[in-house]
Write an enzyme that holds these catalytic residues in place. Structure first.
Site, mmCIF file in Angstrom:
data_model
loop_
_atom_site.group_PDB
_atom_site.id
_atom_site.type_symbol
_atom_site.label_atom_id
_atom_site.label_comp_id
_atom_site.label_asym_id
_atom_site.label_seq_id
_atom_site.Cartn_x
_atom_site.Cartn_y
_atom_site.Cartn_z
ATOM 1 N N ASP A 123 50.417 43.393 32.969
ATOM 2 C CA ASP A 123 49.592 43.134 31.801
ATOM 3 C C ASP A 123 49.362 44.484 31.128
ATOM 4 O OD1 ASP A 123 47.901 42.032 29.980
ATOM 5 O OD2 ASP A 123 46.205 41.830 31.339
ATOM 6 N N GLY A 167 36.434 42.044 31.223
ATOM 7 C CA GLY A 167 37.697 41.385 30.905
ATOM 8 C C GLY A 167 37.679 40.015 31.527
ATOM 9 N N GLY A 196 31.973 47.248 29.690
ATOM 10 C CA GLY A 196 33.098 46.406 29.304
ATOM 11 C C GLY A 196 33.274 45.252 30.255
HETATM 12 N N1 LIG Z 1 36.624 53.426 34.232
HETATM 13 C C1 LIG Z 1 36.176 52.823 33.129
HETATM 14 N N2 LIG Z 1 35.324 53.447 32.300
HETATM 15 C C2 LIG Z 1 34.873 52.824 31.182
HETATM 16 N N3 LIG Z 1 35.218 51.591 30.809
HETATM 17 C C3 LIG Z 1 36.052 50.904 31.591
HETATM 18 C C4 LIG Z 1 36.577 51.483 32.793
HETATM 19 N N4 LIG Z 1 37.389 50.571 33.358
HETATM 20 C C5 LIG Z 1 37.385 49.493 32.557
HETATM 21 N N5 LIG Z 1 36.575 49.685 31.493
HETATM 22 C C6 LIG Z 1 36.332 48.717 30.401
HETATM 23 O O1 LIG Z 1 36.120 47.431 30.931
HETATM 24 C C7 LIG Z 1 37.099 46.500 30.447
HETATM 25 C C8 LIG Z 1 37.499 45.564 31.558
HETATM 26 O O2 LIG Z 1 38.064 46.257 32.661
HETATM 27 P P1 LIG Z 1 39.421 45.773 33.316
HETATM 28 O O3 LIG Z 1 40.505 45.878 32.288
HETATM 29 O O4 LIG Z 1 39.639 46.505 34.579
HETATM 30 O O5 LIG Z 1 39.046 44.242 33.629
HETATM 31 P P2 LIG Z 1 39.955 42.936 33.598
HETATM 32 O O6 LIG Z 1 39.058 41.811 33.812
HETATM 33 O O7 LIG Z 1 41.115 43.124 34.526
HETATM 34 O O8 LIG Z 1 40.479 42.953 32.131
HETATM 35 P P3 LIG Z 1 41.664 42.083 31.471
HETATM 36 O O9 LIG Z 1 41.115 40.776 31.121
HETATM 37 O O10 LIG Z 1 42.005 42.908 30.266
HETATM 38 O O11 LIG Z 1 42.783 42.068 32.466
HETATM 39 C C9 LIG Z 1 38.257 47.378 29.952
HETATM 40 O O12 LIG Z 1 38.938 46.775 28.875
HETATM 41 C C10 LIG Z 1 37.581 48.656 29.515
HETATM 42 O O13 LIG Z 1 37.144 48.572 28.162
#
Ligand SMILES: Nc1ncnc2c1ncn2[C@@H]1O[C@H](COP(=O)(O)OP(=O)(O)OP(=O)(O)O)[C@@H](O)[C@H]1O
Ligand SMILES: *[C@@H]1O[C@H](CO)[C@@H](O)[C@H](O)[C@H]1NC(C)=O
Ligand SMILES: *[C@@H]1O[C@H](CO)[C@@H](O)[C@H](O)[C@H]1NC(C)=O
Length: 452
Positions: A231, A100, A98
């Site tokens: 968020d 974000g 994943g």
């Molecule tokens: N421990 C995990 N195991 C599996 N998938 C995960 C895990 N942590 C995060 N992910 C996947 O990765 C994606 C991004 O992680 P995260 O939300 O921490 O990043 P972000 O860049 O802060 O995201 P956002 O833009 O939503 O704030 C999540 O939406 C989830 O689908």
């Protein structure tokens, strides 16, 4: 800043991981889209002179750093998790799970620990690219995003709850100044699929809402104070073994808003706003807790709770929805209300008085039916046939009566998370096999037809 178990001596291990990471298409893309942003040296091998970030970016960097230091020293004993940089070189089977705006998440197998998730800064993500557009300083921007991930790690080290994803370890490298490279090693989960959840039995959806409520209760009374998830969306959560866990904590805050008057304590949501009390100490009372709770209501409860709930529980669920949707309840009362529903459900008190229907069934002790394809029902726990959670044989008889195809059923030894047995409903009376622990219930009408 140098922190944690990592040090400069761990860089070969980190290089090992980066080599592994580079094998993933996404990361390769991430590096390509930033010429000169490769590990350590430029992609073509010549060293790049470090340029100082512009003052406005430096300002943001030091704000983030202060925020981080405050959090790191604000109490709660940090737990590191056992893994560190040296473990990165033992990883195999790296793949993307994943990403974000800020972070890229990979999965990898670690001998002895199974599959884990690795979080690092998403170099091609919106957070870094927006910052680069504004400040024109990629390395400084990656450092800024690195602080976000460090903040998440710092929080995860201090929180200990089944609803918070577990931190297995971390690896830092700040020898690339001004960049800091951070890799967080976490429990691996799977993304929350709301559409899929809507198709699961009510009992499973209730479990997810209850775990969320327990998490919010913990966050409201955490060792770091009341934590708000700024968020708050389904994508900040993952499922691990059927349990909901928050994984994205970089946008969490432990500070309650300061105020002079009640009007300073306005909680604004797209369709609604609330004004909370400003306490004598000049803080908005319970703002963090209430913000989480309303988000839980609008993103989770509203969709997951009412749909196909047992009818006798509906008034209790409507009350929860109404009270959280209007923020009449705090998290304590919400948890109390959820636990009451769980008790009612487990005790079978929710079952409305019915005629005893089980007497319309013949019981064949010492038999069960073979597991094989049969008619389907919704929401079955098995794709092979109709397998439903029941309170007892009496409730199963009522269900069998309501299904035209049903001729017999067994109450299996399998239990749901609430401890209720699963009953298997069948359209035929054949395929009986001996099993001392089982009982087959057969419709009398069907049994007599069979004898003809
Ligand atoms: N421990 C995990 N195991 C599996 N998938 C995960 C895990 N942590 C995060 N992910 C996947 O990765 C994606 C991004 O992680 P995260 O939300 O921490 O990043 P972000 O860049 O802060 O995201 P956002 O833009 O939503 O704030 C999540 O939406 C989830 O689908
Ligand atoms: C709660 O119930 C009251 C009274 O019936 C109603 O006016 C209000 O809109 C309800 N609120 C929500 C969020 O459902
Ligand atoms: C909620 O429960 C916590 C933990 O049991 C307790 O410390 C707190 O005082 C309660 N808050 C309210 C408003 O009842």
């Amino acid at each position: 800043m140098r922190a944690g178990r990592a040090g400069g001596g761990t860089r070969p291990a980190l290089r090992g991981l980066l080599a592994l990471l580079a094998a993933s298409a996404l990361l390769a893309l991430a590096i390509q889209s930033f010429p000169g942003a490769g590990p350590c040296d430029g992609p073509r091998g010549w060293p790049r002179p470090a340029r100082r970030p512009p003052p406005a970016l430096l300002e943001e960097l030091s704000r983030r750093q202060r925020d981080l230091l405050r959090l790191a020293t604000s109490g709660g004993a940090p737990r590191g998790g056992g893994l560190g940089c040296e473990d990165l070189s033992r990883l195999s089977g790296v793949g993307v799970v994943g990403s974000g705006f800020t972070k890229l998440v990979l999965r990898a197998a670690l001998p002895g620990a199974g599959a884990i998730a690795l979080k690092s800064v998403h170099r091609a993500g919106r957070d870094v690219s927006r910052c680069v557009q504004r400040y024109g300083h990629p390395a400084g921007c990656r450092r800024l995003a690195g602080y976000k991930l460090l903040k998440e790690v710092t929080l995860l080290q201090r929180l200990d709850h089944p609803g918070v994803v577990k931190l297995h370890g971390q690896c830092y490298d700040n020898s690339l100044d001004p960049e800091i490279r951070v890799i967080a090693m976490l429990e691996l989960g799977s993304p929350l699929e709301m559409i899929q959840l809507l198709q699961t039995p009510w009992e499973e959806r209730f479990k997810i809402c209850l775990s969320l409520v327990k998490l919010l209760f913990y966050l409201a009374h955490s060792p770091l104070g009341s934590i708000v998830l700024l968020d708050f969306q389904p994508r900040q959560f993952v499922m691990v073994d059927g349990n909901l866990k928050v994984t994205d904590m970089d946008d969490a805050s432990t500070e309650e808003l300061s105020c002079k008057k009640d009007n300073d304590c306005t909680l604004d949501f797209p369709a609604k706003s609330f004004v909370l009390k400003c306490t004598a100490a000049g803080k908005c009372e319970g703002l963090n807790e209430k913000k989480n709770l309303f988000n839980a209501y609008r993103y989770f409860f509203m969709y997951l709770l009412p749909h196909t709930a047992p009818s006798a529980l509906r008034p209790f669920l409507s009350d929860i929805l109404n009270a959280t949707g209007d923020l009449r309840y705090g998290i304590n009362e919400t948890l109390g209300a959820f636990e009451k529903v769980l008790d009612l459900y487990k005790s079978g008190l929710y079952l409305q008085k019915r005629l005893p229907l089980l007497k319309e069934y013949i019981s064949l002790k010492g038999f069960r039916t073979m597991e094989m394809q049969d008619y389907k029902c919704w929401p079955s726990y098995s794709h092979l046939g109709c397998l439903l959670s029941v309170h007892n044989a009496e409730e199963a008889a009522a269900i069998c009566n309501s299904q035209p195809q049903c001729q017999s059923f067994i109450v299996t030894q399998q239990r749901t998370w609430t401890g209720r047995p699963l009953a298997l409903f069948r359209s035929s009376l054949t395929d009986l096999i001996p099993d001392v622990n089982a009982v087959v219930y057969m419709k009398r009408s069907a049994a007599s037809r069979e004898r003809l």
